[in-house]
Design a protein around this motif. Sequence first.
Motif, PDB file in Angstrom:
ATOM      1  N   ALA A 108      53.417  64.015  18.575  1.00  0.00           N
ATOM      2  CA  ALA A 108      54.830  64.044  18.567  1.00  0.00           C
ATOM      3  C   ALA A 108      55.281  65.359  18.306  1.00  0.00           C
ATOM      4  N   GLU A 109      54.696  66.215  17.240  1.00  0.00           N
ATOM      5  CA  GLU A 109      55.335  67.427  16.829  1.00  0.00           C
ATOM      6  C   GLU A 109      55.073  68.503  18.230  1.00  0.00           C
ATOM      7  N   ALA A 110      53.784  68.334  18.760  1.00  0.00           N
ATOM      8  CA  ALA A 110      53.510  69.124  19.953  1.00  0.00           C
ATOM      9  C   ALA A 110      54.321  69.081  20.973  1.00  0.00           C
ATOM     10  N   ALA A 111      54.739  67.879  21.148  1.00  0.00           N
ATOM     11  CA  ALA A 111      55.728  67.433  22.246  1.00  0.00           C
ATOM     12  C   ALA A 111      56.835  68.271  22.164  1.00  0.00           C
ATOM     13  N   LYS A 112      57.431  68.069  21.053  1.00  0.00           N
ATOM     14  CA  LYS A 112      58.695  68.975  20.474  1.00  0.00           C
ATOM     15  C   LYS A 112      58.765  70.329  20.671  1.00  0.00           C
ATOM     16  N   PHE A 113      57.432  70.987  20.427  1.00  0.00           N
ATOM     17  CA  PHE A 113      57.319  72.276  20.854  1.00  0.00           C
ATOM     18  C   PHE A 113      57.334  72.810  21.777  1.00  0.00           C
ATOM     19  N   LEU A 114      56.645  71.812  22.783  1.00  0.00           N
ATOM     20  CA  LEU A 114      56.559  72.074  24.397  1.00  0.00           C
ATOM     21  C   LEU A 114      57.701  71.634  24.861  1.00  0.00           C
ATOM     22  N   GLY A 115      58.733  71.079  24.381  1.00  0.00           N
ATOM     23  CA  GLY A 115      59.928  70.519  25.124  1.00  0.00           C
ATOM     24  C   GLY A 115      59.569  69.291  26.248  1.00  0.00           C
ATOM     25  N   ILE A 116      58.647  68.373  25.861  1.00  0.00           N
ATOM     26  CA  ILE A 116      58.380  67.499  26.610  1.00  0.00           C
ATOM     27  C   ILE A 116      58.347  66.008  25.808  1.00  0.00           C
ATOM     28  N   HIS A 117      58.484  64.895  26.343  1.00  0.00           N
ATOM     29  CA  HIS A 117      58.282  63.653  25.774  1.00  0.00           C
ATOM     30  C   HIS A 117      56.815  63.295  25.054  1.00  0.00           C
ATOM     31  N   GLU A 118      56.549  62.757  23.957  1.00  0.00           N
ATOM     32  CA  GLU A 118      55.183  62.560  23.518  1.00  0.00           C
ATOM     33  C   GLU A 118      54.610  61.634  24.551  1.00  0.00           C
ATOM     34  N   GLY A 119      55.320  60.822  25.296  1.00  0.00           N
ATOM     35  CA  GLY A 119      54.685  59.650  26.228  1.00  0.00           C
ATOM     36  C   GLY A 119      54.094  60.401  27.205  1.00  0.00           C
ATOM     37  N   TYR A 120      54.623  61.825  27.604  1.00  0.00           N
ATOM     38  CA  TYR A 120      54.293  62.353  28.790  1.00  0.00           C
ATOM     39  C   TYR A 120      52.757  63.040  28.623  1.00  0.00           C
ATOM     40  N   ILE A 121      52.531  63.338  27.158  1.00  0.00           N
ATOM     41  CA  ILE A 121      51.175  63.786  26.703  1.00  0.00           C
ATOM     42  C   ILE A 121      50.063  62.515  26.872  1.00  0.00           C
ATOM     43  N   ARG A 122      50.719  61.289  26.753  1.00  0.00           N
ATOM     44  CA  ARG A 122      49.571  60.148  26.889  1.00  0.00           C
ATOM     45  C   ARG A 122      49.228  60.002  28.303  1.00  0.00           C
ATOM     46  N   GLN A 123      50.597  60.388  29.245  1.00  0.00           N
ATOM     47  CA  GLN A 123      50.277  60.019  30.508  1.00  0.00           C
ATOM     48  C   GLN A 123      49.440  61.376  31.319  1.00  0.00           C
ATOM     49  N   LEU A 124      49.469  62.502  30.604  1.00  0.00           N
ATOM     50  CA  LEU A 124      48.532  63.509  31.130  1.00  0.00           C
ATOM     51  C   LEU A 124      47.086  63.091  30.696  1.00  0.00           C
ATOM     52  N   ALA A 125      46.927  62.234  29.622  1.00  0.00           N
ATOM     53  CA  ALA A 125      45.483  62.182  29.146  1.00  0.00           C
ATOM     54  C   ALA A 125      44.981  61.281  30.072  1.00  0.00           C
ATOM     55  N   THR A 126      45.631  60.453  30.784  1.00  0.00           N
ATOM     56  CA  THR A 126      45.111  59.396  31.676  1.00  0.00           C
ATOM     57  C   THR A 126      44.572  60.196  32.956  1.00  0.00           C
TER      58      THR A 126
END
Length: 403
Positions: free
Chosen positions: A52-70
């Motif tokens: 969640a913190e990384a997403a805020k620093f990157l300017g994206i939603h946390e859900g997008y990180i989960r999407q990228l992981a798939t």
Amino acid sequence: MQVQEQRPQAEANDLRLLIERDAEELATKLQAHQLRIFPPTAQKQLRRFSSAEAAKFLGIHEGYIRQLATTGKAPLPEPGPNGRRTFSLEEMNALRKFLDEGAKGNRSYIPHRSGDEKLQIISVMNFKGGSAKTTTATHLAQYLALKGHRVLAIDLDPQASMSAMFGHQPELDVGENETLYGAIRYDEHRRDIAEIVRASYLPGLHIIPGQLELMEFEHETPKALATRSRNGGLFFSRIGEALETIADEYDMVVIDCPPQLGFLTLSALCSATSVLITVHPQMMDVMSMSQFLRMTGDLLKVVSDAGGKTSYDWMAYLITRFEPSDGPQNQMVGFMRSIFGRRVLNTPMLKSTAISDAGLTKQTLYEVDRSQFNKGTYDRALESLNAVNSEIEDLVHKAWGRA
């Protein structure tokens, strides 16, 4: 105590000897404390950040990180034993680069300045100690680096508290001609500022440390002005001229100014593109700031008449060590907003035991582990810091003309 009684009375009452002994003993104890906190083999480092913190620093939603992981294509760290993924700054930067390359110019995830966006030099200042000036400057520099900016932090305070926060003990780690004074001095020992800059344990964040040597600029400037030496000239332009030689390497410079109106502070003001004034919302502090502003205005008029720069992209007041439940503080904040309007930042920096306790070990909230504190206390303090720093970052982006 027995040792002091054995000394001759004249020696025991000699202020110079007493101060010298106290200074030596205090320095020895501080060095021992430093070694206990950070032994020679230890290195300062940031903590790891949640998704969640990384997403805020990157300017994206946390859900997008989960999407990228798939997809399995993004450079993501492996989940920990608890199944949660945490990020180092290096790993955030790797993902930032991946996202930027995938955006193909439609959006920039790397926020470096470009084109006609000038170097932003933020001077953080206050005439009175205890206003959280160094705490503000240190956390701001780290936050901007976490957001992907190239940052230079300059400790211009001879007390060198910012340097200590970055792991540079002034008595041990900062030698002669290794502060900004080395780049702005008046004699033949003047150095290129690039030789003084040090890398830090944060990728994208460099520092120029401070120590008592900086006071030499306060002593030497009147001599240079009196003798009109060739290198004396316009003392107030020296910091700006030194920074021009390395401007292309950075997006922002954060200067922690001394808590006094001297030649160092004036030179920092004249090099700045923006000024952040920290204010503790107590009557005595605000009264002191009134005198500070009056004196600063008078001195800047003299500088302006001599050809110095006094125009800024923005100037803002930051309320620090704020206690929301304190009625008189709320009244004082309202009083300041009625006078300064939007120049008072919307978000105050809360007074927090998490920040002060982290400072005991010379750490910031971006370094100290959350598990060491009450989670509610820590989260409130971090939310306040991030909100303040985000507002300051927005002011910089507006100065650049970004949406």
